[in-house]
Scaffold this motif. Structure first.
Motif, PDB file in Angstrom:
ATOM      1  N   GLY A  19       0.690  -1.213  -0.088  1.00 43.15           N
ATOM      2  CA  GLY A  19      -0.009   0.019   0.012  1.00 43.15           C
ATOM      3  C   GLY A  19       0.705   1.330  -0.131  1.00 43.15           C
ATOM      4  O   GLY A  19       0.606   2.276  -0.634  1.00 43.15           O
ATOM      5  N   VAL A  20       1.827   1.397   0.690  1.00 41.65           N
ATOM      6  CA  VAL A  20       2.750   2.491   0.871  1.00 41.65           C
ATOM      7  C   VAL A  20       3.506   2.632  -0.303  1.00 41.65           C
ATOM      8  O   VAL A  20       3.429   3.641  -0.929  1.00 41.65           O
ATOM      9  N   ILE A  21       4.028   1.523  -1.163  1.00 49.97           N
ATOM     10  CA  ILE A  21       4.741   1.621  -2.413  1.00 49.97           C
ATOM     11  C   ILE A  21       3.712   2.238  -3.359  1.00 49.97           C
ATOM     12  O   ILE A  21       4.158   2.868  -4.365  1.00 49.97           O
ATOM     13  N   ALA A  22       2.705   1.727  -3.297  1.00 49.98           N
ATOM     14  CA  ALA A  22       1.469   1.922  -4.528  1.00 49.98           C
ATOM     15  C   ALA A  22       1.229   3.489  -4.566  1.00 49.98           C
ATOM     16  O   ALA A  22       0.946   4.122  -5.610  1.00 49.98           O
ATOM     17  N   ARG A  23       1.383   4.214  -3.170  1.00 48.13           N
ATOM     18  CA  ARG A  23       1.348   5.650  -3.241  1.00 48.13           C
ATOM     19  C   ARG A  23       2.393   6.272  -4.236  1.00 48.13           C
ATOM     20  O   ARG A  23       2.201   7.505  -4.670  1.00 48.13           O
ATOM     21  N   TYR A  24       3.582   5.674  -4.494  1.00 51.79           N
ATOM     22  CA  TYR A  24       4.624   6.456  -5.078  1.00 51.79           C
ATOM     23  C   TYR A  24       4.988   5.767  -6.436  1.00 51.79           C
ATOM     24  O   TYR A  24       5.454   6.344  -7.277  1.00 51.79           O
ATOM     25  N   ALA A  25       4.209   4.643  -6.838  1.00 51.38           N
ATOM     26  CA  ALA A  25       4.528   3.879  -7.692  1.00 51.38           C
ATOM     27  C   ALA A  25       3.649   4.592  -9.022  1.00 51.38           C
ATOM     28  O   ALA A  25       2.594   5.226  -8.534  1.00 51.38           O
ATOM     29  N   PRO A  34      10.949  -4.247 -11.666  1.00 54.58           N
ATOM     30  CA  PRO A  34      12.167  -3.590 -11.348  1.00 54.58           C
ATOM     31  C   PRO A  34      11.636  -2.140 -10.901  1.00 54.58           C
ATOM     32  O   PRO A  34      10.626  -1.534 -11.344  1.00 54.58           O
ATOM     33  N   ILE A  35      12.226  -1.394  -9.768  1.00 50.56           N
ATOM     34  CA  ILE A  35      11.731  -0.394  -9.065  1.00 50.56           C
ATOM     35  C   ILE A  35      11.632   0.919 -10.089  1.00 50.56           C
ATOM     36  O   ILE A  35      10.632   1.625 -10.026  1.00 50.56           O
ATOM     37  N   LEU A  36      12.480   0.924 -10.905  1.00 51.37           N
ATOM     38  CA  LEU A  36      12.347   2.015 -12.149  1.00 51.37           C
ATOM     39  C   LEU A  36      11.172   1.965 -12.811  1.00 51.37           C
ATOM     40  O   LEU A  36      10.723   2.897 -13.230  1.00 51.37           O
ATOM     41  N   GLU A  37      10.834   0.548 -13.208  1.00 53.02           N
ATOM     42  CA  GLU A  37       9.725   0.363 -13.994  1.00 53.02           C
ATOM     43  C   GLU A  37       8.311   0.693 -13.499  1.00 53.02           C
ATOM     44  O   GLU A  37       7.405   0.992 -13.955  1.00 53.02           O
ATOM     45  N   ALA A  38       8.576   0.601 -12.045  1.00 51.98           N
ATOM     46  CA  ALA A  38       7.358   0.916 -11.305  1.00 51.98           C
ATOM     47  C   ALA A  38       7.417   2.542 -11.127  1.00 51.98           C
ATOM     48  O   ALA A  38       6.248   3.093 -10.254  1.00 51.98           O
ATOM     49  N   GLY A  39       8.198   3.206 -11.536  1.00 53.56           N
ATOM     50  CA  GLY A  39       8.141   4.596 -11.425  1.00 53.56           C
ATOM     51  C   GLY A  39       8.902   5.194 -10.202  1.00 53.56           C
ATOM     52  O   GLY A  39       8.689   6.252  -9.733  1.00 53.56           O
ATOM     53  N   LEU A  40       9.644   4.204  -9.332  1.00 52.87           N
ATOM     54  CA  LEU A  40      10.105   4.639  -8.057  1.00 52.87           C
ATOM     55  C   LEU A  40      11.770   4.955  -8.309  1.00 52.87           C
ATOM     56  O   LEU A  40      12.573   4.187  -8.595  1.00 52.87           O
ATOM     57  N   GLU A  41      12.034   6.372  -8.229  1.00 53.03           N
ATOM     58  CA  GLU A  41      13.357   6.825  -8.435  1.00 53.03           C
ATOM     59  C   GLU A  41      13.784   7.164  -6.927  1.00 53.03           C
ATOM     60  O   GLU A  41      13.125   6.860  -5.979  1.00 53.03           O
ATOM     61  N   SER A  42      15.003   7.574  -6.794  1.00 54.28           N
ATOM     62  CA  SER A  42      15.676   8.041  -5.566  1.00 54.28           C
ATOM     63  C   SER A  42      14.834   8.841  -4.611  1.00 54.28           C
ATOM     64  O   SER A  42      14.712   8.434  -3.598  1.00 54.28           O
TER      65      SER A  42
ATOM     66  N   ARG B 135      20.440  13.591 -18.761  1.00 51.44           N
ATOM     67  CA  ARG B 135      20.909  12.544 -17.915  1.00 51.44           C
ATOM     68  C   ARG B 135      20.217  12.349 -16.565  1.00 51.44           C
ATOM     69  O   ARG B 135      20.245  11.276 -16.244  1.00 51.44           O
ATOM     70  N   LEU B 136      20.040  13.401 -16.263  1.00 53.91           N
ATOM     71  CA  LEU B 136      19.053  13.563 -14.758  1.00 53.91           C
ATOM     72  C   LEU B 136      17.677  12.982 -14.937  1.00 53.91           C
ATOM     73  O   LEU B 136      17.402  12.298 -14.191  1.00 53.91           O
ATOM     74  N   LEU B 137      17.017  13.168 -15.869  1.00 59.42           N
ATOM     75  CA  LEU B 137      15.889  12.546 -16.271  1.00 59.42           C
ATOM     76  C   LEU B 137      15.924  11.005 -16.346  1.00 59.42           C
ATOM     77  O   LEU B 137      14.967  10.394 -16.038  1.00 59.42           O
ATOM     78  N   ALA B 138      17.061  10.749 -17.326  1.00 58.77           N
ATOM     79  CA  ALA B 138      17.007   9.353 -17.616  1.00 58.77           C
ATOM     80  C   ALA B 138      17.314   8.315 -16.093  1.00 58.77           C
ATOM     81  O   ALA B 138      16.752   7.435 -15.923  1.00 58.77           O
ATOM     82  N   GLN B 139      17.986   9.056 -14.883  1.00 61.67           N
ATOM     83  CA  GLN B 139      17.896   8.430 -13.424  1.00 61.67           C
ATOM     84  C   GLN B 139      16.718   8.320 -13.128  1.00 61.67           C
ATOM     85  O   GLN B 139      16.640   7.375 -12.047  1.00 61.67           O
ATOM     86  N   LEU B 140      15.760   9.022 -13.584  1.00 63.99           N
ATOM     87  CA  LEU B 140      14.427   8.857 -12.886  1.00 63.99           C
ATOM     88  C   LEU B 140      13.484   7.623 -13.417  1.00 63.99           C
ATOM     89  O   LEU B 140      12.485   7.385 -12.923  1.00 63.99           O
ATOM     90  N   GLY B 141      14.170   6.969 -14.182  1.00 64.69           N
ATOM     91  CA  GLY B 141      13.684   5.716 -14.824  1.00 64.69           C
ATOM     92  C   GLY B 141      12.539   6.015 -16.024  1.00 64.69           C
ATOM     93  O   GLY B 141      12.351   7.123 -16.361  1.00 64.69           O
ATOM     94  N   PRO B 142      11.846   4.848 -16.507  1.00 66.38           N
ATOM     95  CA  PRO B 142      10.966   5.061 -17.752  1.00 66.38           C
ATOM     96  C   PRO B 142       9.631   5.730 -17.284  1.00 66.38           C
ATOM     97  O   PRO B 142       8.815   6.207 -18.216  1.00 66.38           O
ATOM     98  N   ARG B 143       9.380   5.654 -15.936  1.00 70.36           N
ATOM     99  CA  ARG B 143       7.935   6.035 -15.774  1.00 70.36           C
ATOM    100  C   ARG B 143       7.875   6.949 -14.673  1.00 70.36           C
ATOM    101  O   ARG B 143       7.282   6.782 -13.583  1.00 70.36           O
TER     102      ARG B 143
END
Lengths: 94, 239
Positions: A19-25, A34-42, B135-143
């Motif tokens: 549920g927590v992750i879904a709020r940010y994905a 993969p976390i980036l595929e889910a839209g989760l960056e740093s 480059r910065l935006l690429a680090q944010l991933g595809p979505r």
């Protein structure tokens, strides 16, 4: 009064990590996503971890995020963060 | 990673009461590239990352390096953290130098580790800025979340503007390590190093084989770590 381990289990168990992750994905996910595929960056991970890590005095080693690539990895790490059981390890730089 | 609820200060490694290190990111504010180095520094320090103003929801970017440095120090003071070591790469190194000055004005001068930063105004081109932004935006991933993209771009734009106007002017009396990435013999890098020498009285310099954006990658990171360890060991010998 619960022991430290009992308290840790309680905290980890009561947090709905999906549920927590879904709020940010930004898309649907499962543990293999993969976390980036889910839209989760740093930045999202920072905000997400703040919700889970409620003990401001607990030992923390966020450098393990280097090894987090999937939602499943993230949930494992968040459970450890929530329980305060994250261990100090130096990432392999060799 | 945990951050104070107010947002910008991110705890990367914490283990009891130890000296503190604060890491200032490059433009855009991403901390992920610092994680391995933070892990190494975390064997001796409690390590904190400082997100720039503007990247978190409801936050506005700041104008000017002096303002940015002041708010970094305010955030540290609010958290009760007095760093003995301030690390910055690229934009973060420029900021680290000014943060060092501000901290030294109120207490002991922290040691500064500055990687591939220039104390001189940055001469930017639209093409180069666009490439860095991509480059910065690429680090944010595809979505990425559109709001996140908007905040990162807005913060990046103000940081680039600040770099183009900033010239470090004040001499720093604390210990400073400046590491320069390849190519270190071009005109810009040589001029930057010359100016660092004028500004820092207790300066150690070195060069790295890695390019600006590769310096934290695994093949190159051990050399940076070794340079930092040697620098910090020198401080311990001097005590």
């Amino acid at each position: 009064m619960p022991t430290i381990n009992e308290s840790a289990e309680t905290m980890a168990d009561t947090v709905d990590l999906d549920g927590v992750i879904a709020r940010y994905a930004t898309t649907e996910f499962d543990d293999s996503t993969p976390i980036l595929e889910a839209g989760l960056e740093s930045l999202s991970l920072v905000r997400l971890a703040v919700e889970v890590a409620t003990d401001e005095e607990a030992e923390i080693d966020a450098t393990r995020l280097v090894d987090v690539t999937t939602i499943g990895d993230l949930k494992t790490w968040l459970r450890e963060l929530g329980s305060g059981s994250v261990m100090m390890t130096e990432p392999n730089t060799s | 990673v945990t951050a104070k609820k107010s947002g910008r200060l991110v705890t990367l490694v914490r283990r009891g009461r130890r000296p503190a290190c604060v890491m200032l990111p490059g433009t855009g504010g991403g901390l992920s590239m610092y994680l391995r180095l933070a892990g190494h520094l975390g064997t001796s320090y409690n390590v904190y990352g400082m997100l720039p103003a503007g990247v978190l929801p409801g936050d506005e970017p700041e104008d000017g390096i002096a303002t940015m440095a002041g708010s970094v120090v305010d955030t540290l003071v609010e958290a009760g953290i007095e760093p003995e070591l301030v690390f910055g790469w690229s934009f973060g190194g420029v900021l680290a130098f000014e943060v060092g000055h501000a901290l030294a004005a109120a207490g002991p001068a922290p040691q500064l580790v500055i990687v591939d930063s220039s104390p001189l105004p940055r001469l930017s081109t639209p093409d180069e800025d666009e490439a860095i932004k991509d480059r910065l935006l690429a680090q944010l991933g595809p979505r990425p979340e559109p709001d996140v993209v908007e905040r990162v771009v807005r913060t990046f734009t103000t940081q680039v503007a600040a770099l183009s106007e900033h010239r470090a002017e004040r001499r720093y009396d604390g210990r400073v390590l400046v590491q320069v990435c390849a190519p270190w013999d071009d005109e810009t890098a040589v001029a930057a190093l010359r100016r660092w020498r004028e500004l820092a009285g207790d300066l150690t310099t070195g060069t790295l084989d890695a390019g600006h954006f590769e310096v934290f990658e695994l093949p190159h990171l051990p050399r940076l770590i070794s340079a930092i360890d040697d620098f910090l060991a020198g401080e311990r010998r001097d005590r």
